[in-house]
Design an enzyme around this catalytic site. Sequence first.
Site, PDB file in Angstrom:
ATOM      1  N   LEU A  87      -1.686   0.796  -3.078  1.00 22.07           N
ATOM      2  CA  LEU A  87      -0.358   0.237  -2.781  1.00 22.07           C
ATOM      3  C   LEU A  87      -0.204   0.023  -1.273  1.00 22.07           C
ATOM      4  O   LEU A  87       0.909   0.032  -0.741  1.00 22.07           O
ATOM      5  CB  LEU A  87       0.735   1.184  -3.306  1.00 22.07           C
ATOM      6  CG  LEU A  87       0.572   1.620  -4.769  1.00 22.07           C
ATOM      7  CD1 LEU A  87       1.640   2.640  -5.169  1.00 22.07           C
ATOM      8  CD2 LEU A  87       0.624   0.396  -5.703  1.00 22.07           C
ATOM      9  N   SER A 124     -18.140   7.010   1.405  1.00 17.06           N
ATOM     10  CA  SER A 124     -16.839   6.345   1.456  1.00 17.06           C
ATOM     11  C   SER A 124     -16.852   5.340   2.598  1.00 17.06           C
ATOM     12  O   SER A 124     -17.364   5.653   3.690  1.00 17.06           O
ATOM     13  CB  SER A 124     -15.746   7.400   1.676  1.00 17.06           C
ATOM     14  OG  SER A 124     -14.485   6.803   1.695  1.00 17.06           O
ATOM     15  N   PHE A 150       5.789  -1.954  -0.471  1.00 12.18           N
ATOM     16  CA  PHE A 150       7.202  -1.939  -0.858  1.00 12.18           C
ATOM     17  C   PHE A 150       8.152  -2.367   0.249  1.00 12.18           C
ATOM     18  O   PHE A 150       9.274  -2.750  -0.014  1.00 12.18           O
ATOM     19  CB  PHE A 150       7.589  -0.541  -1.356  1.00 12.18           C
ATOM     20  CG  PHE A 150       6.712  -0.085  -2.477  1.00 12.18           C
ATOM     21  CD1 PHE A 150       6.923  -0.561  -3.767  1.00 12.18           C
ATOM     22  CD2 PHE A 150       5.646   0.766  -2.252  1.00 12.18           C
ATOM     23  CE1 PHE A 150       6.100  -0.175  -4.804  1.00 12.18           C
ATOM     24  CE2 PHE A 150       4.817   1.158  -3.279  1.00 12.18           C
ATOM     25  CZ  PHE A 150       5.035   0.690  -4.563  1.00 12.18           C
ATOM     26  N   TRP A 189      -8.968   3.499  -2.762  1.00 15.43           N
ATOM     27  CA  TRP A 189      -7.896   4.182  -2.025  1.00 15.43           C
ATOM     28  C   TRP A 189      -6.840   3.195  -1.508  1.00 15.43           C
ATOM     29  O   TRP A 189      -7.115   2.017  -1.359  1.00 15.43           O
ATOM     30  CB  TRP A 189      -8.426   5.069  -0.902  1.00 15.43           C
ATOM     31  CG  TRP A 189      -9.263   4.506   0.210  1.00 15.43           C
ATOM     32  CD1 TRP A 189     -10.634   4.529   0.290  1.00 15.43           C
ATOM     33  CD2 TRP A 189      -8.814   3.928   1.446  1.00 15.43           C
ATOM     34  NE1 TRP A 189     -11.049   3.994   1.486  1.00 15.43           N
ATOM     35  CE2 TRP A 189      -9.961   3.615   2.221  1.00 15.43           C
ATOM     36  CE3 TRP A 189      -7.556   3.643   1.984  1.00 15.43           C
ATOM     37  CZ2 TRP A 189      -9.890   3.026   3.495  1.00 15.43           C
ATOM     38  CZ3 TRP A 189      -7.480   3.067   3.248  1.00 15.43           C
ATOM     39  CH2 TRP A 189      -8.634   2.758   3.978  1.00 15.43           C
ATOM     40  N   SER A 190      -5.636   3.728  -1.286  1.00 12.59           N
ATOM     41  CA  SER A 190      -4.483   2.937  -0.806  1.00 12.59           C
ATOM     42  C   SER A 190      -4.269   1.669  -1.642  1.00 12.59           C
ATOM     43  O   SER A 190      -4.129   0.561  -1.104  1.00 12.59           O
ATOM     44  CB  SER A 190      -4.607   2.598   0.687  1.00 12.59           C
ATOM     45  OG  SER A 190      -4.412   3.746   1.470  1.00 12.59           O
ATOM     46  N   GLY A 204       1.853   2.399   0.735  1.00 20.34           N
ATOM     47  CA  GLY A 204       3.313   2.305   0.613  1.00 20.34           C
ATOM     48  C   GLY A 204       3.875   1.051   1.297  1.00 20.34           C
ATOM     49  O   GLY A 204       5.029   0.681   1.087  1.00 20.34           O
ATOM     50  N   ASP A 233       6.958  -3.872   3.637  1.00 18.15           N
ATOM     51  CA  ASP A 233       6.480  -4.782   4.685  1.00 18.15           C
ATOM     52  C   ASP A 233       6.976  -6.198   4.371  1.00 18.15           C
ATOM     53  O   ASP A 233       6.747  -6.719   3.275  1.00 18.15           O
ATOM     54  CB  ASP A 233       4.939  -4.724   4.708  1.00 18.15           C
ATOM     55  CG  ASP A 233       4.355  -5.405   5.923  1.00 18.15           C
ATOM     56  OD1 ASP A 233       4.809  -6.518   6.251  1.00 18.15           O
ATOM     57  OD2 ASP A 233       3.447  -4.826   6.536  1.00 18.15           O
ATOM     58  N   TYR A 266      -7.826  16.286   5.843  1.00 20.38           N
ATOM     59  CA  TYR A 266      -6.488  15.890   5.389  1.00 20.38           C
ATOM     60  C   TYR A 266      -5.424  16.875   5.865  1.00 20.38           C
ATOM     61  O   TYR A 266      -5.616  18.093   5.836  1.00 20.38           O
ATOM     62  CB  TYR A 266      -6.448  15.750   3.860  1.00 20.38           C
ATOM     63  CG  TYR A 266      -7.093  14.465   3.353  1.00 20.38           C
ATOM     64  CD1 TYR A 266      -7.530  13.472   4.228  1.00 20.38           C
ATOM     65  CD2 TYR A 266      -7.264  14.228   1.990  1.00 20.38           C
ATOM     66  CE1 TYR A 266      -8.117  12.301   3.762  1.00 20.38           C
ATOM     67  CE2 TYR A 266      -7.854  13.052   1.521  1.00 20.38           C
ATOM     68  CZ  TYR A 266      -8.279  12.098   2.421  1.00 20.38           C
ATOM     69  OH  TYR A 266      -8.865  10.926   1.962  1.00 20.38           O
TER      70      TYR A 266
HETATM   71  P1  NAP Z   1      -0.972   4.535  -1.906  1.00 22.72           P
HETATM   72  O1  NAP Z   1      -0.650   4.707  -3.326  1.00 22.72           O
HETATM   73  O2  NAP Z   1      -1.358   3.183  -1.423  1.00 22.72           O
HETATM   74  O3  NAP Z   1       0.260   5.002  -0.994  1.00 22.72           O
HETATM   75  C1  NAP Z   1       0.983   6.147  -1.285  1.00 22.72           C
HETATM   76  C2  NAP Z   1       2.298   6.062  -0.529  1.00 22.72           C
HETATM   77  O4  NAP Z   1       3.095   5.055  -1.152  1.00 22.72           O
HETATM   78  C3  NAP Z   1       3.073   7.363  -0.586  1.00 22.72           C
HETATM   79  O5  NAP Z   1       3.668   7.590   0.671  1.00 22.72           O
HETATM   80  C4  NAP Z   1       4.120   7.085  -1.646  1.00 22.72           C
HETATM   81  O6  NAP Z   1       5.326   7.812  -1.398  1.00 22.72           O
HETATM   82  C5  NAP Z   1       4.357   5.603  -1.465  1.00 22.72           C
HETATM   83  N1  NAP Z   1       4.867   5.004  -2.694  1.00 22.72           N
HETATM   84  C6  NAP Z   1       4.310   5.022  -3.923  1.00 22.72           C
HETATM   85  N2  NAP Z   1       5.076   4.367  -4.822  1.00 22.72           N
HETATM   86  C7  NAP Z   1       6.145   3.939  -4.137  1.00 22.72           C
HETATM   87  C8  NAP Z   1       7.298   3.193  -4.506  1.00 22.72           C
HETATM   88  N3  NAP Z   1       7.496   2.770  -5.749  1.00 22.72           N
HETATM   89  N4  NAP Z   1       8.214   2.902  -3.539  1.00 22.72           N
HETATM   90  C9  NAP Z   1       8.018   3.313  -2.264  1.00 22.72           C
HETATM   91  N5  NAP Z   1       6.935   4.037  -1.855  1.00 22.72           N
HETATM   92  C10 NAP Z   1       6.020   4.342  -2.787  1.00 22.72           C
HETATM   93  O7  NAP Z   1      -2.136   5.561  -1.614  1.00 22.72           O
HETATM   94  P2  NAP Z   1      -2.576   6.402  -0.299  1.00 22.72           P
HETATM   95  O8  NAP Z   1      -1.785   7.652  -0.268  1.00 22.72           O
HETATM   96  O9  NAP Z   1      -2.614   5.553   0.927  1.00 22.72           O
HETATM   97  O10 NAP Z   1      -4.069   6.737  -0.713  1.00 22.72           O
HETATM   98  C11 NAP Z   1      -4.318   7.400  -1.960  1.00 22.72           C
HETATM   99  C12 NAP Z   1      -5.403   8.425  -1.794  1.00 22.72           C
HETATM  100  O11 NAP Z   1      -6.611   7.776  -1.410  1.00 22.72           O
HETATM  101  C13 NAP Z   1      -5.177   9.478  -0.699  1.00 22.72           C
HETATM  102  O12 NAP Z   1      -4.371  10.564  -1.143  1.00 22.72           O
HETATM  103  C14 NAP Z   1      -6.582   9.942  -0.429  1.00 22.72           C
HETATM  104  O13 NAP Z   1      -6.960  10.881  -1.408  1.00 22.72           O
HETATM  105  C15 NAP Z   1      -7.395   8.643  -0.620  1.00 22.72           C
HETATM  106  N6  NAP Z   1      -7.724   7.963   0.655  1.00 22.72           N
HETATM  107  C16 NAP Z   1      -9.022   7.875   1.013  1.00 22.72           C
HETATM  108  C17 NAP Z   1      -9.379   7.230   2.191  1.00 22.72           C
HETATM  109  C18 NAP Z   1     -10.825   7.138   2.591  1.00 22.72           C
HETATM  110  O14 NAP Z   1     -11.125   6.699   3.709  1.00 22.72           O
HETATM  111  N7  NAP Z   1     -11.733   7.531   1.722  1.00 22.72           N
HETATM  112  C19 NAP Z   1      -8.392   6.638   3.018  1.00 22.72           C
HETATM  113  C20 NAP Z   1      -7.062   6.749   2.608  1.00 22.72           C
HETATM  114  C21 NAP Z   1      -6.741   7.391   1.421  1.00 22.72           C
HETATM  115  P3  NAP Z   1       5.849   8.953  -2.437  1.00 22.72           P
HETATM  116  O15 NAP Z   1       4.954  10.139  -2.263  1.00 22.72           O
HETATM  117  O16 NAP Z   1       7.251   9.170  -1.947  1.00 22.72           O
HETATM  118  O17 NAP Z   1       5.802   8.368  -3.810  1.00 22.72           O
END
Ligand code: NAP
Length: 298
Positions: free
Chosen positions: A212, A158, A218, A209-210, A215, A220, A55
Amino acid sequence: MVQRITMAPQGPEFSRFVMGYWRLMDWKMSAQQLVSFIEAHLELGITTVDHADIYGGYQCEAAFGEALKLAPHLREQMEIVSKCGIAITARPENTLGHYITDSDHIIRSAEQSLKNLATDRLDLLLIHRPDPLMDADDVAEAFLALHQSGKVRHFGVSNFTPRQFTLLQSRLPFTLTTNQVEISPVHQPLLLDGTLDQLQQLRIRPMAWSCLGGGRLFNDESFRPLRDELKTVAQEVGADSIEQVVYAWILRLPSQPLPIIGSGKIERVRSAIAAQQLQLTRQQWFRIRKAALGYDVP
Ligand code: NAP
């Protein structure tokens, strides 16, 4: 307060919502600001944190470790998850992105994670992605060595298919603790391809994971119908935001996934966990599924 959940029949217990640290370097926090952020989510009951060696171009774990060095007592209050098995070009020796699940690499990577995170143990180590060159016996050897030395308490995977999960499980004397996979209204294939069914069968909790869509939910344009439906459901159930409805939609799954929150803004983290109080009816759940997919159930 965030609920606790037992990950697998042999444990461990994690917080139902997990704090994801993939985007930590984007948050531009000082070590002291990060300490405050960690304290704030611990106070909400989010005690489980998700990391990976790669990361932030191999930088996030060390940044988190700097915060833990300032406030070492916080380590006892949390469960740390990390991953290994992907090699990225942020390191010059990696001339291309590839997967690497050799026993010595897994051990070296976990030991480096411990150093970076300023801790003596990981609560859970995951193989980040299925590797076509994965030799399950070799992975098992690394897991056993890390377990015996006390460096890693539990192990998981994963993005594995059920077959890949079963293969690795067949070589281990202990139960895998999770399969961390992408689950959200904008990514639904795993809901019906056997991945979540296998975990439900084994009483092993997925980590999601992901939730949302990273992001994209919000902004697309193609998700506009989904956003509209989420807004309608939010009004019906008294939710403050569409993301609360998304988290409630994921919590509704019988495999009992743990959503990983990806936001670096504590107000958004606080808002996310209010989803625990929301109850979606079957029809609300299926309206969201339909709005995301664009078609009705057959
Ligand atoms: P996510 O919650 O889908 O996306 C987070 C993004 O959305 C951030 O950039 C956040 O920005 C934005 N966001 C959240 N609320 C918002 C809103 N109301 N309006 C606009 N933008 C908003 O999660 P993700 O970060 O993709 O994934 C979460 C975690 O899953 C990662 O940190 C990681 O630990 C894990 N992960 C694992 C894998 C795997 O292969 N195992 C892959 C990807 C991720 P702000 O920070 O500005 O709120």
